[in-house]
Scaffold this active site. Structure first.
Site, PDB file in Angstrom:
ATOM      1  N   ASP A  63       0.844  -1.198   0.000  1.00 37.02           N
ATOM      2  CA  ASP A  63       0.000   0.000   0.000  1.00 37.02           C
ATOM      3  C   ASP A  63       0.880   1.250   0.000  1.00 37.02           C
ATOM      4  O   ASP A  63       1.913   1.286   0.681  1.00 37.02           O
ATOM      5  CB  ASP A  63      -0.852   0.040   1.289  1.00 37.02           C
ATOM      6  CG  ASP A  63      -1.647  -1.256   1.485  1.00 37.02           C
ATOM      7  OD1 ASP A  63      -2.103  -1.808   0.466  1.00 37.02           O
ATOM      8  OD2 ASP A  63      -1.725  -1.726   2.622  1.00 37.02           O
ATOM      9  N   ASP A  69      -0.321   7.849   7.942  1.00 36.73           N
ATOM     10  CA  ASP A  69      -0.041   6.454   8.336  1.00 36.73           C
ATOM     11  C   ASP A  69       1.224   6.420   9.181  1.00 36.73           C
ATOM     12  O   ASP A  69       1.288   5.827  10.253  1.00 36.73           O
ATOM     13  CB  ASP A  69       0.278   5.611   7.083  1.00 36.73           C
ATOM     14  CG  ASP A  69      -0.951   5.165   6.327  1.00 36.73           C
ATOM     15  OD1 ASP A  69      -0.904   5.172   5.091  1.00 36.73           O
ATOM     16  OD2 ASP A  69      -1.943   4.813   6.986  1.00 36.73           O
ATOM     17  N   GLU A  92       0.951  -2.770  11.032  1.00 36.42           N
ATOM     18  CA  GLU A  92       0.820  -2.849   9.578  1.00 36.42           C
ATOM     19  C   GLU A  92       1.906  -2.025   8.900  1.00 36.42           C
ATOM     20  O   GLU A  92       2.385  -2.353   7.817  1.00 36.42           O
ATOM     21  CB  GLU A  92      -0.552  -2.339   9.147  1.00 36.42           C
ATOM     22  CG  GLU A  92      -0.721  -2.321   7.648  1.00 36.42           C
ATOM     23  CD  GLU A  92      -1.764  -1.324   7.195  1.00 36.42           C
ATOM     24  OE1 GLU A  92      -2.436  -0.749   8.044  1.00 36.42           O
ATOM     25  OE2 GLU A  92      -1.910  -1.141   5.996  1.00 36.42           O
ATOM     26  N   GLU A  93       2.315  -0.935   9.557  1.00 35.21           N
ATOM     27  CA  GLU A  93       3.268  -0.009   8.932  1.00 35.21           C
ATOM     28  C   GLU A  93       4.724  -0.305   9.273  1.00 35.21           C
ATOM     29  O   GLU A  93       5.619   0.485   8.967  1.00 35.21           O
ATOM     30  CB  GLU A  93       2.934   1.444   9.335  1.00 35.21           C
ATOM     31  CG  GLU A  93       1.584   1.927   8.826  1.00 35.21           C
ATOM     32  CD  GLU A  93       1.419   1.774   7.302  1.00 35.21           C
ATOM     33  OE1 GLU A  93       0.288   1.572   6.860  1.00 35.21           O
ATOM     34  OE2 GLU A  93       2.436   1.843   6.584  1.00 35.21           O
ATOM     35  N   ASP A 114      -3.086  -1.643  13.662  1.00 31.57           N
ATOM     36  CA  ASP A 114      -3.146  -0.930  12.387  1.00 31.57           C
ATOM     37  C   ASP A 114      -3.281   0.536  12.783  1.00 31.57           C
ATOM     38  O   ASP A 114      -4.363   0.960  13.194  1.00 31.57           O
ATOM     39  CB  ASP A 114      -4.366  -1.431  11.598  1.00 31.57           C
ATOM     40  CG  ASP A 114      -4.544  -0.666  10.301  1.00 31.57           C
ATOM     41  OD1 ASP A 114      -5.513  -0.964   9.578  1.00 31.57           O
ATOM     42  OD2 ASP A 114      -3.729   0.247  10.008  1.00 31.57           O
ATOM     43  N   LEU A 116      -3.387   3.392  11.209  1.00 31.76           N
ATOM     44  CA  LEU A 116      -4.281   4.264  10.458  1.00 31.76           C
ATOM     45  C   LEU A 116      -4.989   3.406   9.417  1.00 31.76           C
ATOM     46  O   LEU A 116      -4.378   2.985   8.437  1.00 31.76           O
ATOM     47  CB  LEU A 116      -3.461   5.376   9.782  1.00 31.76           C
ATOM     48  CG  LEU A 116      -4.107   6.752   9.608  1.00 31.76           C
ATOM     49  CD1 LEU A 116      -5.303   6.691   8.709  1.00 31.76           C
ATOM     50  CD2 LEU A 116      -4.510   7.380  10.928  1.00 31.76           C
ATOM     51  N   ASP A 117      -6.272   3.118   9.661  1.00 33.24           N
ATOM     52  CA  ASP A 117      -7.034   2.264   8.745  1.00 33.24           C
ATOM     53  C   ASP A 117      -7.891   3.152   7.844  1.00 33.24           C
ATOM     54  O   ASP A 117      -8.515   4.106   8.318  1.00 33.24           O
ATOM     55  CB  ASP A 117      -7.926   1.337   9.577  1.00 33.24           C
ATOM     56  CG  ASP A 117      -8.838   0.510   8.701  1.00 33.24           C
ATOM     57  OD1 ASP A 117      -8.331  -0.295   7.894  1.00 33.24           O
ATOM     58  OD2 ASP A 117     -10.067   0.718   8.773  1.00 33.24           O
ATOM     59  N   GLU A 278      -6.081  -6.545  11.744  1.00 30.32           N
ATOM     60  CA  GLU A 278      -7.383  -6.032  11.269  1.00 30.32           C
ATOM     61  C   GLU A 278      -8.476  -7.044  11.601  1.00 30.32           C
ATOM     62  O   GLU A 278      -9.361  -6.781  12.411  1.00 30.32           O
ATOM     63  CB  GLU A 278      -7.332  -5.746   9.762  1.00 30.32           C
ATOM     64  CG  GLU A 278      -6.478  -4.523   9.403  1.00 30.32           C
ATOM     65  CD  GLU A 278      -6.410  -4.242   7.892  1.00 30.32           C
ATOM     66  OE1 GLU A 278      -6.174  -5.182   7.115  1.00 30.32           O
ATOM     67  OE2 GLU A 278      -6.590  -3.072   7.510  1.00 30.32           O
TER      68      GLU A 278
HETATM   69  P1  AHG Z   1      -5.443   0.438   5.416  1.00 27.16           P
HETATM   70  O1  AHG Z   1      -5.670   1.875   5.095  1.00 27.16           O
HETATM   71  O2  AHG Z   1      -5.076   0.202   6.851  1.00 27.16           O
HETATM   72  O3  AHG Z   1      -4.486  -0.215   4.447  1.00 27.16           O
HETATM   73  O4  AHG Z   1      -6.840  -0.325   5.240  1.00 27.16           O
HETATM   74  C1  AHG Z   1      -7.558  -0.124   4.091  1.00 27.16           C
HETATM   75  C2  AHG Z   1      -8.513  -1.254   3.914  1.00 27.16           C
HETATM   76  C3  AHG Z   1      -9.754  -1.160   4.797  1.00 27.16           C
HETATM   77  O5  AHG Z   1      -9.779  -0.025   5.605  1.00 27.16           O
HETATM   78  C4  AHG Z   1     -10.895  -1.103   3.806  1.00 27.16           C
HETATM   79  O6  AHG Z   1     -11.952  -1.932   4.212  1.00 27.16           O
HETATM   80  C5  AHG Z   1     -10.276  -1.619   2.532  1.00 27.16           C
HETATM   81  O7  AHG Z   1      -8.926  -1.230   2.575  1.00 27.16           O
HETATM   82  C6  AHG Z   1     -10.928  -1.024   1.323  1.00 27.16           C
HETATM   83  O8  AHG Z   1     -10.349  -1.695   0.227  1.00 27.16           O
HETATM   84  P2  AHG Z   1     -10.947  -1.472  -1.258  1.00 27.16           P
HETATM   85  O9  AHG Z   1     -10.607  -0.065  -1.626  1.00 27.16           O
HETATM   86  O10 AHG Z   1     -10.256  -2.515  -2.100  1.00 27.16           O
HETATM   87  O11 AHG Z   1     -12.432  -1.706  -1.176  1.00 27.16           O
HETATM   88 MN    MN Z   2      -6.407  -1.172   7.704  1.00 24.43          MN
HETATM   89 MN    MN Z   3      -3.467   0.974   7.906  1.00 27.68          MN
END
Ligand code: AHG
Ligand code: MN
Ligand code: MN
Length: 335
Positions: A63, A69, A92-93, A114, A116-117, A278
């Protein structure tokens, strides 16, 4: 008028309910509340200072790392490592284990989080969050190891999340009920607002990114088509709600009922969400609120992690809705 009680006071009053808990455990939870207030302060002014946008880096999960984050990760690490309650952390980071520096005291707990989700939503003012889980250490002394981190969700002693949204709420459980605390910015305190949250046994909302419909297998497609069909007797069609921030979609599911799904698909057979920090913590929360979480075949809490950042398909929410999803995913449901 409901009793005004801060999260710190609530934690201390409930400490006796946790077997073998000492003040150490309460301080650990209180430190988490502090860390989340500092993250909230930055999130709430994200549009004003230069922490919007990406760092140009990519994390272990592939990501793009947002500045927030990284900031949130550093806050959680700095606040939590100084408390003396932890022997190791994982985030996660952070690619590998986060060790407690030699000069700092070690404790008997392990933190996975996590920081920052929902990063993709930071720049557009949509709710984001943080997720955490706490284990007791498995090794007996010294620095914690991967053995302390790679524990199934069944071993969690506490878990929770924060939603930084229209208001900021801190939700956690230590196994005795799930409780929510809403931040009163004017006094900088999390105040009890949702005592003993129980998720409805069945809901009428489903939450999934339908943009990936063509990648799903036939059973998953059949389940979603089933939820969208007209059938008053079974409360269908369900409503669709999808924020794109797991914590926000989960919090709505916990309060209103229904099901959140992030299934595996042809491109990502294990889905996108990570098991350790998560799915498992939220599975622990939902089960303590009377709900269920599954990868389609097994209870999320029973999955033994083999690597820090491993992914899992996730079906989480009202018990009846998740059980129905499992029947469809396993090809055992009639439409
Ligand atoms: P993060 O920002 O910690 O990587 O999490 C993002 C995740 C979660 O928050 C969310 O349900 C999902 O990414 C959305 O993914 P899509 O954009 O593929 O739907
Ligand atoms: Mn997340
Ligand atoms: Mn995250």
């Amino acid at each position: 008028m409901q009793r005004i009680i801060t999260i710190e006071r609530f934690i201390i009053e409930r400490e006796h309910e946790i077997p073998g808990a000492t003040g150490e455990f309460s301080k650990l939870l209180t430190d988490l509340a502090l860390a989340s207030k500092i993250v909230w302060r930055e999130v709430s002014k994200a549009g004003l200072v230069d922490i919007i946008g990406s760092t140009g880096k990519v994390n272990i999960s592939g990501d793009v790392v947002q500045k927030l984050d990284e900031f949130a990760n550093e806050i959680f690490i700095n606040v939590m490592q100084k408390g003396g309650h932890l022997c190791v952390m994982a985030s996660e980071e952070s690619k590998g284990l986060i060790e407690i520096p030699d000069e700092l005291a070690k404790g008997k707990y392990v933190l996975v989080f996590d920081p920052l989700d929902g990063s993709s939503n930071i720049d557009v003012n949509v709710s984001i969050g943080s997720i955490f889980g706490i284990f007791r250490r498995v090794t007996t002394s010294g620095k914690g190891t991967e053995r302390d981190i790679l524990q199934p969700g069944r071993n969690l002693v506490a878990a929770g999340y924060i939603v930084y949204g229209s208001s900021t709420i801190f939700v956690y459980t230590t196994g005795n009920g799930v409780h929510g605390f809403t931040l009163d910015p004017s006094i900088g305190e999390f105040l009890l607002s949702h005592e003993n949250i129980r998720i409805p046994k069945k809901g009428d909302i489903y939450s999934v990114n339908e943009g990936y419909y063509e990648r799903w297998d036939e059973n998953m497609k059949r389940f979603i088509n089933y939820l969208k069909a007209e059938d008053k007797a079974t409360g269908r069609p369900y409503k669709l709600r999808y924020v794109g921030t797991l914590v926000a979609d989960f919090h709505r599911t916990l309060l209103y009922g229904g099901i959140f799904m992030y299934p595996g698909d042809k491109k990502n057979p294990e889905g996108k969400l990570r098991l350790l920090y998560e799915a498992a913590p939220l599975a622990y929360v939902v089960e303590k609120a009377g709900g269920r979480a599954s990868d389609g075949f097994r209870n999320i809490l029973d999955i033994e992690p083999t690597s820090l950042h491993q992914r899992t398909p996730l079906f989480i929410g009202s018990e009846e809705d998740v059980k129905l999803a499992e029947k469809f995913i396993q090809g055992k449901a009639e439409d």
